[in-house]
Design an enzyme around this catalytic site. Structure first.
Site, short mmCIF file in Angstrom:
data_model
loop_
_atom_site.label_atom_id
_atom_site.label_comp_id
_atom_site.label_asym_id
_atom_site.label_seq_id
_atom_site.Cartn_x
_atom_site.Cartn_y
_atom_site.Cartn_z
N ASP A 84 -3.16 8.34 7.81
CA ASP A 84 -4.10 7.44 8.47
C ASP A 84 -3.32 6.55 9.45
OD1 ASP A 84 -2.87 5.49 6.93
OD2 ASP A 84 -4.55 5.16 5.57
N SER B 68 0.81 -1.22 0.00
CA SER B 68 0.00 0.00 0.00
C SER B 68 0.83 1.27 0.00
CB SER B 68 -0.94 0.01 1.21
OG SER B 68 -0.21 -0.03 2.43
N HIS C 54 -0.15 5.17 7.04
CA HIS C 54 0.42 5.79 5.85
C HIS C 54 0.69 7.29 6.05
CE1 HIS C 54 -2.07 2.34 4.45
NE2 HIS C 54 -0.95 2.07 3.81
#
Length: 405
Positions: free
Chosen positions: A366, A76, A369
Site C-alpha cells: 500500500d 504498523s 507498507h
C-alpha cells in the site's frame, strides 16, 4: 463502479486534492460500501516467472523453541492487531489486508500476508505472537511472547495522533512492565527474570515520527530542529527506553532501522516523481537516523553489561531489493498493489477492488507498507543475512548461538 463508490469518491477526491496529507486518512463511514471495479493485472498471486531467488520454506513448529519468548514493540510495520481494539483510522481489519495471510482473513497486519516478526517467530520455533490487547490475562497466553506494536505510534508521544488513538513507545514500554509484573506474581521473581533475560525483544519504530510529525511540520518542529538534530533527539529517546528495558532484565534486543520511506508510493505521488525516482531529501533523513541508531546501539553495548543488542538496517535491506528487483522477482517497483492515483499512492487502500491481483511481483503493498514477499526477505536477512547482510554487529541467529555457548 457502483453508485456508492461514485458518491464516496466525489467526496474524497476534492478533499485529498485540496489537502494531500489527508490521503493518509479517510472517513470511516465511506469505506464499507465502496466498489471500484477490479484491477486486472494477472492471476491472483501467481508467482512471476522472473523470480529466481529460492526462498527456503518457513520453518514449522517441530523443534523446541530456541528462546522462551518473542516480545514486539513498534508501529504498523509490526502491528499484528493492536489497533483493532482502538478508536483510530489506522486499522487493517478489513480486506484486502490479510487476504494472503494463513487464514486469508484480515488480522490487523498492514500487509497482504505476514509481517517480518511472523517469519522470525517461526524461525525461533514459536507461534505467531499475539497482540497484548487481545490476550485474556492468563500467563499461558503471554508466556511465549506478546506484540505491543501500534500502527501510527512513534518515538514521540504525539506522532500519528491525527489518525486517532494509538499506543506510543513510552506507553508500550509501560505495558511491557505490566506484563513483567504479571509474570512475577504468577511464577515468582527468579523464574520471571530468567524468562525475560533469555527472550528476544524486537523494536521497529520511528517511521511515524517523520510521516506524521517532522515532514508535516507539526508544532513548527522544522523551525526548532534541523533534520540531524531531530534524528539525534529520536536516537537519544530510544536509548533511554532501551535502558529502561535493560533495567527490567531485558538482555536480547533487535533494533530495526527505518526503511526508505522516500521510495514509498505516497511520497512518489506527493512529489510527482517519475520512473520510480525516490525522494532523496526524505531518504537522507532516514539514512541519518539509521546512522544515529547504529551508533547508539554500539554505545549501549559498551555501557550495558551482558546486553546483546543488534541493529538491523531496514534501509540497506530494502534498497537491495529495490535496486536488484529483477533478481528477487519483482517487476513492479514504484507502484503499490493497493491504492488509487499515480503509483497508487494517492488514496489509502480501503477496498478489495483497489488491490492488484498479483502481489508476488510487487514490492509495495500500500502507500507505505511492503508486501508479504518483501517482509520474508527482510526477516531472512535479520535472521541470517541470507540475501544481504544488514544487521550489526551480528544477525539474530548468531546472537542466539552466542547465548547458547
Amino acid at each position: 463502479m457502483d453508485s456508492s463508490a461514485t458518491y464516496a469518491l466525489l467526496i474524497l477526491i476534492p478533499i485529498f486534492f485540496l489537502n494531500p496529507t489527508l490521503s493518509l486518512e479517510y472517513p470511516e463511514e465511506l469505506i464499507n460500501g465502496i466498489h471500484l471495479g477490479p484491477i486486472n493485472d494477472g492471476p491472483l498471486s501467481s508467482p512471476p516467472e522472473s523470480r529466481t531467488v529460492a526462498f527456503p520454506p518457513s520453518p514449522t513448529l517441530n523443534f523446541p523453541p530456541l528462546v522462551p519468548a518473542l516480545f514486539v514493540l513498534g508501529d504498523s510495520t509490526v502491528d499484528c492487531g493492536t489497533n483493532n481494539f482502538l478508536g483510530t483510522l489506522a486499522r487493517a481489519d478489513r480486506l484486502p489486508y490479510g487476504r494472503d495471510f494463513d487464514t486469508h482473513h484480515p488480522t490487523g497486519r498492514f500487509c497482504n500476508g505476514r509481517i517480518p516478526v511472523d517469519y522470525l517467530a517461526l524461525r525461533l520455533g514459536l507461534p505467531f505472537v499475539p497482540t497484548y490487547l487481545g490476550q485474556t490475562g492468563s500467563i499461558e497466553d503471554m508466556i511465549q511472547g506478546l506484540n505491543y506494536a501500534s500502527a501510527g505510534a512513534g518515538i514521540i508521544f504525539s506522532s500519528g495522533s491525527e489518525l486517532g488513538q494509538h499506543i506510543s513507545l513510552v506507553q508500550q514500554i509501560q505495558q511491557v512492565m505490566d506484563t513483567f509484573q504479571q509474570f512475577i506474581l504468577s511464577m515468582g521473581e527468579d523464574e520471571a527474570y530468567d524468562l525475560v533475560s533469555k527472550s528476544i525483544f524486537y523494536i521497529s519504530i520511528g517511521t511515524n515520527d517523520y510521516i506524521h510529525y517532522y515532514l508535516r511540520n507539526v508544532s513548527s518542529v522544522q523551525s526548532l530542529y534541523l533534520p540531524w538534530s531531530f534524528n539525534q533527539f529520536l536516537a537519544h529517546t530510544m536509548k533511554l527506553e532501551i535502558k529502561n528495558l535493560y533495567n527490567a532484565n531485558v538482555r536480547n534486543v533487535v533494533v530495526m532501522g527505518l526503511a526508505p520511506i522516500g521510495c514509498a508510493p505516497y511520497y512518489l505521488w506527493l512529489h510527482n516523481r517519475k520512473n520510480g525516482q525516490c525522494v532523496e531529501m526524505i531518504n537522507n533523513m532516514v539514512l541519518e537516523f539509521n546512522y544515529a541508531m547504529r551508533f547508539t546501539v554500539e554505545e549501549l553495548t559498551k555501557e550495558l553489561p551482558d546486553a546483546n543488542i543488534i541493529f538491523c538496517d531496514a534501509f540497506e535491506g530494502s534498497m537491495d531489493i529495490i535496486k536488484n528487483n529483477d533478481r528477487y522477482g519483482f517487476n513492479v517497483v514504484d507502484d503499490a498493489c493497493c491504492g488509487l492515483g499515480r503509483h497508487r499512492g494517492w488514496i489509502m487502500c480501503i477496498s478489495p477492488d483497489m488491490a492488484c491481483n498479483n502481489t508476488s511481483n510487487h514490492i509495495w503493498w500500500d502507500q507505505f507498507h511492503p508486501t508479504d514477499a518483501v517482509n520474508e526477505i527482510l526477516a531472512d536477512n535479520v535472521w541470517s543475512g541470507l540475501h544481504t547482510s544488514m544487521c550489526y554487529p551480528m544477525n539474530l541467529e548468531d546472537m542466539i548461538a552466542q547465548n547458547a555457548k
